[in-house]
Scaffold this motif. Structure first.
Motif, PDB file in Angstrom:
ATOM      1  N   ASP A 204       0.862  -1.171   0.000  1.00  0.00           N
ATOM      2  CA  ASP A 204       0.000   0.000   0.000  1.00  0.00           C
ATOM      3  C   ASP A 204       0.907   1.232   0.000  1.00  0.00           C
ATOM      4  O   ASP A 204       1.680   1.447   0.915  1.00  0.00           O
ATOM      5  N   CYS A 205       0.832   2.031  -1.069  1.00  0.00           N
ATOM      6  CA  CYS A 205       1.604   3.273  -1.151  1.00  0.00           C
ATOM      7  C   CYS A 205       0.655   4.423  -1.450  1.00  0.00           C
ATOM      8  O   CYS A 205       0.909   5.266  -2.312  1.00  0.00           O
ATOM      9  N   THR A 206      -0.439   4.445  -0.721  1.00  0.00           N
ATOM     10  CA  THR A 206      -1.495   5.428  -0.925  1.00  0.00           C
ATOM     11  C   THR A 206      -0.951   6.850  -0.943  1.00  0.00           C
ATOM     12  O   THR A 206      -1.351   7.681  -1.754  1.00  0.00           O
ATOM     13  N   PHE A 207      -0.025   7.131  -0.033  1.00  0.00           N
ATOM     14  CA  PHE A 207       0.456   8.500   0.141  1.00  0.00           C
ATOM     15  C   PHE A 207       1.689   8.827  -0.706  1.00  0.00           C
ATOM     16  O   PHE A 207       2.211   9.938  -0.626  1.00  0.00           O
ATOM     17  N   VAL A 208       2.192   7.871  -1.458  1.00  0.00           N
ATOM     18  CA  VAL A 208       3.345   8.028  -2.360  1.00  0.00           C
ATOM     19  C   VAL A 208       4.515   8.653  -1.608  1.00  0.00           C
ATOM     20  O   VAL A 208       5.075   8.024  -0.720  1.00  0.00           O
ATOM     21  N   ASN A 209       4.891   9.899  -1.901  1.00  0.00           N
ATOM     22  CA  ASN A 209       6.070  10.524  -1.293  1.00  0.00           C
ATOM     23  C   ASN A 209       5.843  10.973   0.149  1.00  0.00           C
ATOM     24  O   ASN A 209       6.807  11.254   0.866  1.00  0.00           O
ATOM     25  N   HIS A 210       4.599  11.062   0.561  1.00  0.00           N
ATOM     26  CA  HIS A 210       4.291  11.570   1.895  1.00  0.00           C
ATOM     27  C   HIS A 210       4.356  10.426   2.910  1.00  0.00           C
ATOM     28  O   HIS A 210       3.769   9.360   2.691  1.00  0.00           O
ATOM     29  N   THR A 211       5.052  10.640   4.013  1.00  0.00           N
ATOM     30  CA  THR A 211       5.200   9.611   5.039  1.00  0.00           C
ATOM     31  C   THR A 211       4.052   9.696   6.025  1.00  0.00           C
ATOM     32  O   THR A 211       3.739  10.773   6.543  1.00  0.00           O
ATOM     33  N   ALA A 212       3.415   8.566   6.290  1.00  0.00           N
ATOM     34  CA  ALA A 212       2.295   8.514   7.226  1.00  0.00           C
ATOM     35  C   ALA A 212       2.794   8.218   8.633  1.00  0.00           C
ATOM     36  O   ALA A 212       3.877   7.659   8.830  1.00  0.00           O
ATOM     37  N   GLN A 213       2.003   8.614   9.608  1.00  0.00           N
ATOM     38  CA  GLN A 213       2.288   8.210  10.975  1.00  0.00           C
ATOM     39  C   GLN A 213       2.167   6.695  11.081  1.00  0.00           C
ATOM     40  O   GLN A 213       1.370   6.081  10.357  1.00  0.00           O
ATOM     41  N   PRO A 214       2.941   6.052  11.976  1.00  0.00           N
ATOM     42  CA  PRO A 214       2.925   4.585  12.054  1.00  0.00           C
ATOM     43  C   PRO A 214       1.549   3.980  12.294  1.00  0.00           C
ATOM     44  O   PRO A 214       1.288   2.840  11.902  1.00  0.00           O
ATOM     45  N   HIS A 218      -3.020   3.908   6.072  1.00  0.00           N
ATOM     46  CA  HIS A 218      -2.343   3.651   4.813  1.00  0.00           C
ATOM     47  C   HIS A 218      -0.869   4.000   4.967  1.00  0.00           C
ATOM     48  O   HIS A 218      -0.440   4.487   6.014  1.00  0.00           O
ATOM     49  N   MET A 219      -0.103   3.786   3.895  1.00  0.00           N
ATOM     50  CA  MET A 219       1.335   4.042   3.940  1.00  0.00           C
ATOM     51  C   MET A 219       1.789   4.903   2.774  1.00  0.00           C
ATOM     52  O   MET A 219       1.101   5.033   1.766  1.00  0.00           O
ATOM     53  N   GLY A 220       2.977   5.482   2.950  1.00  0.00           N
ATOM     54  CA  GLY A 220       3.726   6.115   1.874  1.00  0.00           C
ATOM     55  C   GLY A 220       5.008   5.327   1.669  1.00  0.00           C
ATOM     56  O   GLY A 220       5.267   4.322   2.333  1.00  0.00           O
ATOM     57  N   ILE A 221       5.861   5.793   0.753  1.00  0.00           N
ATOM     58  CA  ILE A 221       7.036   5.013   0.376  1.00  0.00           C
ATOM     59  C   ILE A 221       8.014   4.819   1.538  1.00  0.00           C
ATOM     60  O   ILE A 221       8.605   3.745   1.675  1.00  0.00           O
ATOM     61  N   PRO A 254      -0.183  10.626  -8.097  1.00  0.00           N
ATOM     62  CA  PRO A 254       0.173   9.331  -8.674  1.00  0.00           C
ATOM     63  C   PRO A 254       0.409   9.374 -10.177  1.00  0.00           C
ATOM     64  O   PRO A 254       0.336   8.336 -10.846  1.00  0.00           O
ATOM     65  N   LEU A 255       0.677  10.558 -10.727  1.00  0.00           N
ATOM     66  CA  LEU A 255       1.006  10.633 -12.150  1.00  0.00           C
ATOM     67  C   LEU A 255       2.295   9.852 -12.413  1.00  0.00           C
ATOM     68  O   LEU A 255       3.211   9.823 -11.581  1.00  0.00           O
ATOM     69  N   LYS A 256       2.377   9.228 -13.560  1.00  0.00           N
ATOM     70  CA  LYS A 256       3.490   8.321 -13.848  1.00  0.00           C
ATOM     71  C   LYS A 256       4.843   9.020 -13.796  1.00  0.00           C
ATOM     72  O   LYS A 256       5.850   8.415 -13.417  1.00  0.00           O
ATOM     73  N   GLN A 257       4.887  10.276 -14.164  1.00  0.00           N
ATOM     74  CA  GLN A 257       6.157  11.003 -14.119  1.00  0.00           C
ATOM     75  C   GLN A 257       6.708  11.062 -12.702  1.00  0.00           C
ATOM     76  O   GLN A 257       7.912  10.882 -12.474  1.00  0.00           O
ATOM     77  N   ASN A 258       5.831  11.298 -11.726  1.00  0.00           N
ATOM     78  CA  ASN A 258       6.263  11.322 -10.330  1.00  0.00           C
ATOM     79  C   ASN A 258       6.650   9.932  -9.852  1.00  0.00           C
ATOM     80  O   ASN A 258       7.651   9.752  -9.152  1.00  0.00           O
ATOM     81  N   LEU A 259       5.872   8.929 -10.249  1.00  0.00           N
ATOM     82  CA  LEU A 259       6.147   7.564  -9.794  1.00  0.00           C
ATOM     83  C   LEU A 259       7.456   7.025 -10.369  1.00  0.00           C
ATOM     84  O   LEU A 259       8.125   6.211  -9.727  1.00  0.00           O
ATOM     85  N   LYS A 260       7.842   7.492 -11.545  1.00  0.00           N
ATOM     86  CA  LYS A 260       9.127   7.066 -12.104  1.00  0.00           C
ATOM     87  C   LYS A 260      10.284   7.492 -11.214  1.00  0.00           C
ATOM     88  O   LYS A 260      11.258   6.751 -11.036  1.00  0.00           O
ATOM     89  N   SER A 261      10.202   8.676 -10.638  1.00  0.00           N
ATOM     90  CA  SER A 261      11.267   9.130  -9.744  1.00  0.00           C
ATOM     91  C   SER A 261      11.286   8.315  -8.449  1.00  0.00           C
ATOM     92  O   SER A 261      12.351   8.046  -7.901  1.00  0.00           O
ATOM     93  N   VAL A 262      10.104   7.899  -7.973  1.00  0.00           N
ATOM     94  CA  VAL A 262      10.024   7.049  -6.779  1.00  0.00           C
ATOM     95  C   VAL A 262      10.633   5.682  -7.077  1.00  0.00           C
ATOM     96  O   VAL A 262      11.390   5.137  -6.269  1.00  0.00           O
ATOM     97  N   GLU A 263      10.323   5.127  -8.240  1.00  0.00           N
ATOM     98  CA  GLU A 263      10.904   3.848  -8.652  1.00  0.00           C
ATOM     99  C   GLU A 263      12.426   3.912  -8.643  1.00  0.00           C
ATOM    100  O   GLU A 263      13.109   3.011  -8.120  1.00  0.00           O
ATOM    101  N   LYS A 264      12.960   4.952  -9.239  1.00  0.00           N
ATOM    102  CA  LYS A 264      14.414   5.089  -9.360  1.00  0.00           C
ATOM    103  C   LYS A 264      15.080   5.268  -8.009  1.00  0.00           C
ATOM    104  O   LYS A 264      16.118   4.663  -7.720  1.00  0.00           O
ATOM    105  N   GLN A 265      14.480   6.071  -7.143  1.00  0.00           N
ATOM    106  CA  GLN A 265      15.088   6.369  -5.850  1.00  0.00           C
ATOM    107  C   GLN A 265      15.033   5.185  -4.897  1.00  0.00           C
ATOM    108  O   GLN A 265      15.982   4.944  -4.144  1.00  0.00           O
ATOM    109  N   TYR A 266      13.935   4.412  -4.937  1.00  0.00           N
ATOM    110  CA  TYR A 266      13.722   3.387  -3.921  1.00  0.00           C
ATOM    111  C   TYR A 266      13.838   1.953  -4.449  1.00  0.00           C
ATOM    112  O   TYR A 266      13.715   1.007  -3.675  1.00  0.00           O
TER     113      TYR A 266
END
Length: 279
Positions: A204-214, A218-221, A254-266
């Motif tokens: 679950d990466c609902t929040f993408v770049n945003h970190t959720a409280q434990p 839901h979760m972020g990356i 969640p646009l693909k351009q943003n998700l590509k950077s998440v893929e590369k970084q993580y």
């Protein structure tokens, strides 16, 4: 096992039905390649995890025979993960020459309650016996056909025992970790002690770049990465395990351009509607 991500959006889908935020407007402008329906994962064409309102659309978009689904694992009763109304159509004059006579639905007590509420007015007596309901508890290990399944608790709802699933067949394991915040250590340890060895993990990466409280639902990356490290430490995963992120909210770009950077970084794979992978 063949894992198909038929839908990869959160509850509101993307672009969201009633929304005019910049992300949703951009998705509409770019077109269908950015669209995300509500989440559904199909394994080997015969085991579905969740059944959203778009299950019918998934069947025609990706040439899926829903009558061939023998087993349905339901994570929880929320509408975007379990649209029970559609099961009134599984038989009678609505469906002919189905591939499988019976479907077994597995879920918590609230899932069964919702199924009964949604079908009580229209379910034909000739259809009902071919839909078998099986109540699940967290921390259970059971078999469905050729699959061994481990159910553990999600961090998602105070009203019901939302579940996460590990599914294994022929020595290959798939770990399905959504809808949930950061999974409890006790649950991860239960996986390890029961021999879970995942070749593929879906987060679950609902929040993408945003970190959720434990304790969030839901979760972020970054939350995903913390769980990944715990899974590696417990031996549930190893250096060959693939990690997929999915269940994206419109609020979190969640646009693909943003998700590509998440893929590369993580070092993860960002799923999209129709994406499939074999393990």
């Amino acid at each position: 096992m063949k894992i198909q991500y038929l839908g990869t959006g959160a509850a509101e889908g993307f672009p969201a039905m009633f929304c005019n935020c910049e992300y949703c407007k951009n998705a509409k402008k770019i077109g269908e390649s950015e669209f995300r329906t509500r989440s559904q994962v199909l394994i080997d064409g015969e085991l579905s995890i969740d059944f959203p309102p778009e299950a019918y659309y998934h069947s025609i978009k990706y040439n899926i025979d829903l009558s061939a689904v023998k087993y349905l694992l339901v994570s929880h009763s929320h509408m975007d993960h379990f649209y029970a109304h559609d099961f009134i159509l599984r038989g009678y004059k609505y469906a002919d020459k189905m591939a499988e006579n019976i479907i077994n639905i597995y879920g918590n007590a609230e899932v069964i309650k919702v199924y009964n509420e949604c079908t009580k007015r229209e379910l034909k007596t000739v259809v009902a016996p071919h839909i078998c309901l099986n109540e699940l508890q967290p921390y259970s290990v059971f078999s469905v056909g050729e699959y061994r399944v481990i159910a553990i608790p999600a961090i998602h709802s105070k009203e019901e025992d939302a579940l996460l699933f590990y599914i294994e067949k022929s020595g290959k394991g798939y770990l399905h970790l959504y809808d949930s915040g950061e999974v409890e250590d006790k649950a991860l340890t239960f996986l390890s002690k029961n021999g879970a060895r995942a070749s593929l993990v879906s987060f679950d990466c609902t929040f993408v770049n945003h970190t959720a409280q434990p304790d969030a639902r839901h979760m972020g990356i970054e939350n995903n990465m913390r769980i990944k490290q715990k899974l590696l430490n417990l031996g549930v995963c190893n250096s060959d395990t693939k990690f997929v992120i999915t269940h994206f909210s419109h609020n979190s770009n969640p646009l693909k351009q943003n998700l590509k950077s998440v893929e590369k970084q993580y070092g993860v794979i960002a799923a999209y509607d129709g994406f499939s992978i074999e393990i």
